[in-house]
Design an enzyme around this catalytic site. Structure first.
Site, PDB file in Angstrom:
ATOM      1  N   ASN A   1       0.853  -1.189   0.000  1.00  0.00           N
ATOM      2  CA  ASN A   1       0.000   0.000   0.000  1.00  0.00           C
ATOM      3  C   ASN A   1       0.891   1.242   0.000  1.00  0.00           C
ATOM      4  O   ASN A   1       2.119   1.137   0.005  1.00  0.00           O
ATOM      5  CB  ASN A   1      -0.947  -0.026   1.209  1.00  0.00           C
ATOM      6  CG  ASN A   1      -0.178  -0.093   2.503  1.00  0.00           C
ATOM      7  OD1 ASN A   1       0.591   0.799   2.820  1.00  0.00           O
ATOM      8  ND2 ASN A   1      -0.356  -1.178   3.258  1.00  0.00           N
TER       9      ASN A   1
ATOM     10  N   ASP B   1      -4.561  -6.074   4.990  1.00  0.00           N
ATOM     11  CA  ASP B   1      -5.616  -6.876   5.607  1.00  0.00           C
ATOM     12  C   ASP B   1      -5.567  -8.330   5.145  1.00  0.00           C
ATOM     13  O   ASP B   1      -5.984  -9.222   5.859  1.00  0.00           O
ATOM     14  CB  ASP B   1      -6.985  -6.275   5.273  1.00  0.00           C
ATOM     15  CG  ASP B   1      -7.208  -4.962   6.015  1.00  0.00           C
ATOM     16  OD1 ASP B   1      -6.781  -4.881   7.179  1.00  0.00           O
ATOM     17  OD2 ASP B   1      -7.783  -4.027   5.433  1.00  0.00           O
TER      18      ASP B   1
ATOM     19  N   PRO C   1      -3.658 -11.631  10.504  1.00  0.00           N
ATOM     20  CA  PRO C   1      -4.025 -11.408  11.906  1.00  0.00           C
ATOM     21  C   PRO C   1      -4.155  -9.911  12.167  1.00  0.00           C
ATOM     22  O   PRO C   1      -3.393  -9.117  11.610  1.00  0.00           O
ATOM     23  CB  PRO C   1      -2.841 -11.979  12.684  1.00  0.00           C
ATOM     24  CG  PRO C   1      -1.703 -11.993  11.709  1.00  0.00           C
ATOM     25  CD  PRO C   1      -2.306 -12.181  10.348  1.00  0.00           C
ATOM     26  N   ASP C   2      -5.126  -9.527  12.994  1.00  0.00           N
ATOM     27  CA  ASP C   2      -5.256  -8.119  13.378  1.00  0.00           C
ATOM     28  C   ASP C   2      -4.374  -7.899  14.617  1.00  0.00           C
ATOM     29  O   ASP C   2      -4.732  -8.307  15.727  1.00  0.00           O
ATOM     30  CB  ASP C   2      -6.723  -7.770  13.662  1.00  0.00           C
ATOM     31  CG  ASP C   2      -6.889  -6.255  13.788  1.00  0.00           C
ATOM     32  OD1 ASP C   2      -6.029  -5.612  14.421  1.00  0.00           O
ATOM     33  OD2 ASP C   2      -7.872  -5.720  13.244  1.00  0.00           O
TER      34      ASP C   2
ATOM     35  N   LYS D   1       8.780 -18.053  -9.231  1.00  0.00           N
ATOM     36  CA  LYS D   1       8.152 -16.984 -10.008  1.00  0.00           C
ATOM     37  C   LYS D   1       7.040 -17.546 -10.893  1.00  0.00           C
ATOM     38  O   LYS D   1       7.249 -18.533 -11.601  1.00  0.00           O
ATOM     39  CB  LYS D   1       9.224 -16.301 -10.867  1.00  0.00           C
ATOM     40  CG  LYS D   1       8.696 -15.073 -11.570  1.00  0.00           C
ATOM     41  CD  LYS D   1       9.739 -14.418 -12.440  1.00  0.00           C
ATOM     42  CE  LYS D   1       9.056 -13.348 -13.280  1.00  0.00           C
ATOM     43  NZ  LYS D   1       9.818 -13.016 -14.458  1.00  0.00           N
TER      44      LYS D   1
HETATM   45  N1  CTP Z   1      -3.979  -3.061  12.170  1.00  0.00           N
HETATM   46  C1  CTP Z   1      -3.260  -4.109  12.682  1.00  0.00           C
HETATM   47  N2  CTP Z   1      -3.288  -5.314  12.062  1.00  0.00           N
HETATM   48  C2  CTP Z   1      -4.010  -5.500  10.946  1.00  0.00           C
HETATM   49  C3  CTP Z   1      -4.760  -4.420  10.402  1.00  0.00           C
HETATM   50  C4  CTP Z   1      -4.729  -3.201  11.034  1.00  0.00           C
HETATM   51  O1  CTP Z   1      -2.584  -3.946  13.701  1.00  0.00           O
HETATM   52  N3  CTP Z   1      -4.012  -6.688  10.355  1.00  0.00           N
HETATM   53  C5  CTP Z   1      -3.977  -1.777  12.887  1.00  0.00           C
HETATM   54  C6  CTP Z   1      -3.339  -0.625  12.140  1.00  0.00           C
HETATM   55  O2  CTP Z   1      -1.959  -0.535  12.436  1.00  0.00           O
HETATM   56  C7  CTP Z   1      -4.125   0.555  12.679  1.00  0.00           C
HETATM   57  C8  CTP Z   1      -5.511  -0.017  12.932  1.00  0.00           C
HETATM   58  O3  CTP Z   1      -5.333  -1.416  13.038  1.00  0.00           O
HETATM   59  O4  CTP Z   1      -3.646   0.982  13.917  1.00  0.00           O
HETATM   60  C9  CTP Z   1      -6.535   0.267  11.919  1.00  0.00           C
HETATM   61  O5  CTP Z   1      -6.085  -0.058  10.637  1.00  0.00           O
HETATM   62  P1  CTP Z   1      -7.045   0.115   9.393  1.00  0.00           P
HETATM   63  O6  CTP Z   1      -6.351  -0.443   8.196  1.00  0.00           O
HETATM   64  O7  CTP Z   1      -7.557   1.517   9.331  1.00  0.00           O
HETATM   65  O8  CTP Z   1      -8.239  -0.778   9.873  1.00  0.00           O
HETATM   66  P2  CTP Z   1      -8.787  -2.133   9.401  1.00  0.00           P
HETATM   67  O9  CTP Z   1      -8.951  -3.021  10.561  1.00  0.00           O
HETATM   68  O10 CTP Z   1      -7.978  -2.662   8.275  1.00  0.00           O
HETATM   69  O11 CTP Z   1     -10.247  -1.711   8.949  1.00  0.00           O
HETATM   70  P3  CTP Z   1     -10.778  -1.265   7.512  1.00  0.00           P
HETATM   71  O12 CTP Z   1      -9.709  -1.632   6.512  1.00  0.00           O
HETATM   72  O13 CTP Z   1     -12.018  -2.051   7.368  1.00  0.00           O
HETATM   73  O14 CTP Z   1     -11.025   0.193   7.626  1.00  0.00           O
END
Ligand code: CTP
Length: 407
Positions: A208, A276, A303-304, A286
């Site tokens: 990104n 995400d 993972p979040d 490749k």
């Molecule tokens: N974040 C994280 N791990 C992920 C995705 C996000 O730690 N896999 C953290 C980012 O570092 C940020 C927050 O979550 O602090 C929000 O990230 P954002 O991309 O805005 O949120 P998403 O959960 O991806 O929600 P969306 O894309 O639906 O807006």
């Protein structure tokens, strides 16, 4: 906080020397004694009289002043201070220090000292970026010197970029930190930053537009307040700040592992733009073009990291700060995100292309806390970082330090 501390301030020859006058005033307000040394070039920009008047002490200007040599000598002068501060540290002074020259009072003091040295570089952006200066910087950091700044911005020479001397209050904060007196001294803070790269095959990846600039500025600001910063960064456009522990990663899964290894911590700031999804079917070799057949990519959810750390049963930091990069309904989405992810604060910003924030030098954020939403005016990313770091310091002042032995 600097009461009773003695600082040796070496003022080099650059237009930023005028800020050294304000720095002296700020240091004395805080109770520090400042012994000023003005290089020959420095005295072209500020006069010995104004420096002496503000410091309330004699200015040292020449190595071969026999009276001073008899009275005090450069060795003693270099060692009687709690900290040696060089502001502005010009390209020439940095080069002299890196190569061990001792041909005037300032460079001789810097060679003779056994005290910690803090540099506040200031120079034209091209001079800062020049490989020679960057080589000298690497040498000086390797020698254990501390550095504050330089900042990016408009320069007196009409150019724009890194090279502007840190502001006097930033230098004061770095002095506090160097003397182990910053408000975040003893606190460990994890900062995630930059994009992640999710491989498709060994040569292609999904990424990104994050430059890492905001996360880098936050890590720098926290370190300047004395925090032990673990900086977990994806492949960013900007170099990591000095004085932090850098853990370079590429993927979201590696970022998660690095963050878990850095726990426990007193606070964690998740500024990274984490992908995400990753490619579930990433190829080990490749992917070749195959006569008109298009490859199909399958995705798996990453993972979040923020949500996971916020919900950590035993090692949740006392303060967890997330970011929300949104393109519409910024505050509503960010407020919902705070609740969904279980973090304490969310720094929300509008990253629509029209704002120029992603990849740009400025940011306009809203700080969402349990108490509500604060709108901060648009300002430089370092200014946002400094304000956030100050808020974190206030919030952590009331907390017990994390038990690092549980690591
Ligand atoms: N974040 C994280 N791990 C992920 C995705 C996000 O730690 N896999 C953290 C980012 O570092 C940020 C927050 O979550 O602090 C929000 O990230 P954002 O991309 O805005 O949120 P998403 O959960 O991806 O929600 P969306 O894309 O639906 O807006």
């Amino acid at each position: 906080m600097l009461a009773g501390k003695r600082l040796l301030l070496i003022i080099g020859g650059g237009i930023a020397a005028y800020k050294a006058l304000d720095l002296i005033r700020r240091l004395r307000e805080r109770g520090a004694a400042v012994t000023p040394v003005l290089t020959r070039a420095g005295s072209e920009f500020v006069t010995p009289l104004s420096v002496a008047a503000l410091a309330g002490e004699k200015v040292f200007t020449d190595l071969f002043d026999l009276t001073d040599e008899a009275e005090m000598g450069h060795i003693q002068l270099s060692r009687s201070a709690d900290l040696v501060v060089v502001a502005p540290a010009t390209a020439d002074l940095m080069a002299k220090m890196a190569h061990g020259h001792a041909n005037d009072l300032a460079s001789t003091l810097l060679m003779a000292t056994d005290t910690q040295v803090l540099l506040a570089p200031a120079m034209n952006v091209r001079m800062w970026d020049h490989p020679a200066t960057q080589r000298n910087l690497a040498t000086l950091l390797g020698d254990g010197l501390r550095i504050v700044g330089p900042n990016s911005g408009d320069m007196a020479c009409g150019e724009y970029g890194p090279g502007r001397m840190a502001e006097p209050l930033e230098i004061v904060a770095a002095i506090d930190a160097a003397l182990g007196q910053g408000p975040l001294t003893g606190k460990r803070i994890i900062v995630t930053s930059g994009p992640t790269h999710e491989p498709i095959d060994p040569v292609r990846y999904i990424a990104n537009r994050s430059s890492g600039a905001q996360g880098t500025a936050i890590a720098r600001a926290l370190a300047a307040l004395g925090a032990e910063v673990v900086f977990v960064t994806g492949p960013a456009d900007v170099p990591p700040p000095a004085g932090v522990r850098v853990v370079p990663i590429e993927t979201a899964q590696q970022m998660l592992q690095a963050v878990e290894e850095a726990l426990p911590a007193d606070a964690a700031v998740f500024a990274a733009a984490v992908a995400d999804w990753r490619v579930a079917s990433a190829s080990g070799s490749k992917i070749k073009k195959d006569a008109g057949r298009l490859p199909t990519l399958e995705f798996a959810e990453n993972p979040d990291i923020l949500a996971g750390v916020s919900a950590h049963a035993t090692k949740r930091p006392a303060l967890v700060v997330g970011f929300a990069a949104e393109t519409d309904d910024v505050i509503a989405h960010a407020t919902a995100k705070r609740a969904r992810k279980g973090c304490d604060w969310i720094v929300a910003n509008d990253v629509s292309p029209a704002t120029g924030i992603m990849g740009g030098a400025e940011n306009a954020v809203h700080l969402i806390t349990p108490e509500g939403c604060e709108d901060w005016p648009r300002m430089g990313k370092q200014a946002v970082a400094d304000k956030l770091a100050a808020r974190i310091a206030t919030a952590l002042a009331a907390t017990q330090p994390a038990d690092k032995t549980k690591a």
